[in-house]
Every structure is written in C-alpha cells, then in structure tokens.
Write a protein that holds these residues in place. Sequence first.
Motif, mmCIF file in Angstrom:
data_model
loop_
_atom_site.group_PDB
_atom_site.id
_atom_site.type_symbol
_atom_site.label_atom_id
_atom_site.label_comp_id
_atom_site.label_asym_id
_atom_site.label_seq_id
_atom_site.Cartn_x
_atom_site.Cartn_y
_atom_site.Cartn_z
ATOM 1 N N THR A 83 81.164 -3.470 44.328
ATOM 2 C CA THR A 83 80.283 -3.082 43.793
ATOM 3 C C THR A 83 79.451 -1.845 44.528
ATOM 4 O OG1 THR A 83 77.743 -3.428 43.092
ATOM 5 C CG2 THR A 83 78.651 -4.767 44.870
ATOM 6 N N PRO A 84 79.117 -0.610 43.618
ATOM 7 C CA PRO A 84 78.144 0.148 44.266
ATOM 8 C C PRO A 84 76.788 -0.239 44.120
ATOM 9 C CG PRO A 84 78.664 0.757 41.955
ATOM 10 C CD PRO A 84 79.560 -0.628 42.196
ATOM 11 N N GLU A 85 75.756 0.522 44.455
ATOM 12 C CA GLU A 85 74.363 0.208 44.482
ATOM 13 C C GLU A 85 73.684 1.270 43.750
ATOM 14 O OE1 GLU A 85 70.955 0.091 47.652
ATOM 15 O OE2 GLU A 85 72.528 -1.394 48.174
ATOM 16 N N TYR A 86 72.865 1.045 42.695
ATOM 17 C CA TYR A 86 71.980 1.864 41.934
ATOM 18 C C TYR A 86 70.692 1.395 42.021
ATOM 19 C CZ TYR A 86 76.494 3.070 39.823
ATOM 20 O OH TYR A 86 77.846 3.718 39.512
ATOM 21 N N ALA A 91 70.188 -2.001 43.925
ATOM 22 C CA ALA A 91 70.432 -3.287 42.908
ATOM 23 C C ALA A 91 72.058 -3.104 42.512
ATOM 24 C CB ALA A 91 69.719 -3.407 41.863
ATOM 25 N N MET A 92 72.478 -4.055 42.184
ATOM 26 C CA MET A 92 73.969 -4.058 41.670
ATOM 27 C C MET A 92 73.730 -3.424 40.216
ATOM 28 S SD MET A 92 75.144 -7.883 39.996
ATOM 29 C CE MET A 92 74.574 -8.834 41.308
ATOM 30 N N GLN A 121 75.401 -5.767 47.395
ATOM 31 C CA GLN A 121 76.128 -6.942 47.361
ATOM 32 C C GLN A 121 75.586 -8.193 47.946
ATOM 33 O OE1 GLN A 121 79.757 -7.985 51.215
ATOM 34 N NE2 GLN A 121 79.095 -5.685 50.750
ATOM 35 N N THR A 122 74.605 -8.218 48.479
ATOM 36 C CA THR A 122 73.737 -9.427 48.647
ATOM 37 C C THR A 122 73.541 -10.122 47.388
ATOM 38 O OG1 THR A 122 72.969 -8.691 50.654
ATOM 39 C CG2 THR A 122 71.532 -10.464 49.780
ATOM 40 N N GLN A 123 72.890 -9.471 46.258
ATOM 41 C CA GLN A 123 72.517 -9.865 45.033
ATOM 42 C C GLN A 123 73.781 -10.347 44.334
ATOM 43 O OE1 GLN A 123 71.009 -6.425 43.025
ATOM 44 N NE2 GLN A 123 68.956 -6.731 43.595
ATOM 45 N N LEU A 124 74.963 -9.999 44.704
ATOM 46 C CA LEU A 124 76.127 -10.381 44.135
ATOM 47 C C LEU A 124 76.606 -11.740 44.586
ATOM 48 C CD1 LEU A 124 78.718 -10.132 42.136
ATOM 49 C CD2 LEU A 124 79.682 -8.715 43.898
ATOM 50 N N ARG A 125 76.485 -11.918 45.902
ATOM 51 C CA ARG A 125 76.662 -13.085 46.735
ATOM 52 C C ARG A 125 75.659 -14.036 46.177
ATOM 53 N NH1 ARG A 125 79.805 -12.662 51.253
ATOM 54 N NH2 ARG A 125 80.665 -10.470 51.698
ATOM 55 N N GLU A 126 74.500 -13.867 46.101
ATOM 56 C CA GLU A 126 73.338 -14.831 45.632
ATOM 57 C C GLU A 126 73.755 -15.486 44.067
ATOM 58 O OE1 GLU A 126 69.955 -12.779 46.044
ATOM 59 O OE2 GLU A 126 69.545 -13.172 48.050
ATOM 60 N N GLY A 185 84.043 -14.196 56.613
ATOM 61 C CA GLY A 185 84.848 -13.037 57.197
ATOM 62 C C GLY A 185 84.111 -11.825 57.483
ATOM 63 N N PRO A 186 84.828 -10.726 57.711
ATOM 64 C CA PRO A 186 84.151 -9.504 57.848
ATOM 65 C C PRO A 186 83.297 -9.071 56.351
ATOM 66 C CG PRO A 186 86.703 -8.960 57.619
ATOM 67 C CD PRO A 186 86.279 -10.656 57.898
ATOM 68 N N LEU A 187 82.104 -8.739 56.869
ATOM 69 C CA LEU A 187 81.367 -7.953 55.595
ATOM 70 C C LEU A 187 81.786 -6.571 55.418
ATOM 71 C CD1 LEU A 187 77.697 -8.896 54.996
ATOM 72 C CD2 LEU A 187 78.604 -6.579 54.377
ATOM 73 N N VAL A 188 82.496 -6.346 54.283
ATOM 74 C CA VAL A 188 83.020 -5.062 54.002
ATOM 75 C C VAL A 188 82.049 -4.185 53.290
ATOM 76 C CG1 VAL A 188 84.797 -3.693 53.140
ATOM 77 C CG2 VAL A 188 85.376 -5.844 54.281
ATOM 78 N N ALA A 189 81.109 -3.586 53.862
ATOM 79 C CA ALA A 189 80.328 -2.503 53.059
ATOM 80 C C ALA A 189 80.450 -1.192 53.770
ATOM 81 C CB ALA A 189 78.905 -3.019 53.263
#
Length: 203
Positions: A75-78, A81-82, A123-128, A140-144
Amino acid sequence: MSRVLAISGSLRTASFNTQILHSLTALAPTGMHIELFQHLDEVPHFSEDLENEPPAAVLRLRQAIADADGLIVATPEYNGAMPGVLKNALDWASRPYDASVLPGHTAMILSSSPGNLAGIRAQTQLREMFALLNVYVVGGPLVAVPEVHTRLDHTAEPAERLTDPVTRAMLVSLLNGLAAAIDDQAGGRLIKPLFHMREQRPA
C-alpha cells in the motif's frame, strides 16, 4: 506449491508498490507462485444495495482471494491513510459478513512511499483492518520503504527493479515467513475459535 495473490493499493501504471510486488517473484521461496491481481480499477464503489448480487468485477476479486493460499498487499499512503481503492476492495471482499472470503487467510503486508514515512500510517491501518477481518498477518521485519524512487531501477526487468539489498533481504525474510505460515495453516488456526463459538451458540 502455494498460490499467493498480490494486491497493490495503487492504480498508477508506474506505481512504486506495484513494482515492488513484481520484484517478489525473484525473491520468493521455491514452491511459491505469486500472481498480481490486475483488475482493481474495475471494482466499483461498494454499495450494500449490490452486495447480495455483486458485479462481475467484484466476483472476480472475491474468487481470486478465495482461490489463493495467501495474500500479499502493498500500500501507498495518501493524505495519511490507505488509498480508498484498497479499502473499497476489502469492503467488497468482506461483505456480506457471513460470506466474507477473507477470514482464515494468511497475509503479508508492506508499504512504500517517496517520502520519509514510507507509508507506515497506511500500513498500520491495513494491519488493524485485517485484524478485524480475521486475517492472519505474518510477523517479522516491518517492510516500509522510504524514498522508494531511489531504490528502483526503472531500466531493469520488472523482477529486478528493486535494487536496495537491505529491502530485498527483508522481503526474502518476510516471504519465507509467509510460506511457513501458509504451510502451518496459521490463518485457519486463527479463526478456529470463531467456528467453535458458532457451534456452541444456542439454537
């Protein structure tokens, strides 16, 4: 052989996140086949009026998710937010509630941006959201990936465009975690208590 569906939250032709997803084919462990979903732009705005008889594009999305052993979402961020197009796709995939194709899936998440924050808020929003939808997200590694435009070689073949060795190593680790979680049926074990509660519910 595991079949993994990759979804980019950007519709832009030269999307950085889509380019990273293309690079995963060269990094994936043996036995993992990654397929990029390329019809997100055809999915209409979500409407409850249509959820019981969804359009063909929605059925295609739902079937692709249902057939996959695992998911990869970039995901990008706009505006902090996602993207709406990604949220819209997940709304369609999860509705109606008793027909959601998402519970029990195992997913890997990543984000990237030309900016320094690397899409981490999206990414945090998507995880939630995946937690609410009962999707198991691989740890694992947080890939941002920040300043992602400096880590891609646009003259290379799609699978080789990601040039940053650190990011590539983190993605390899995450892909191996995804493969192990799929083999371990981590997503299925996540939703097992839900089915147990349904079975125990009084008639």
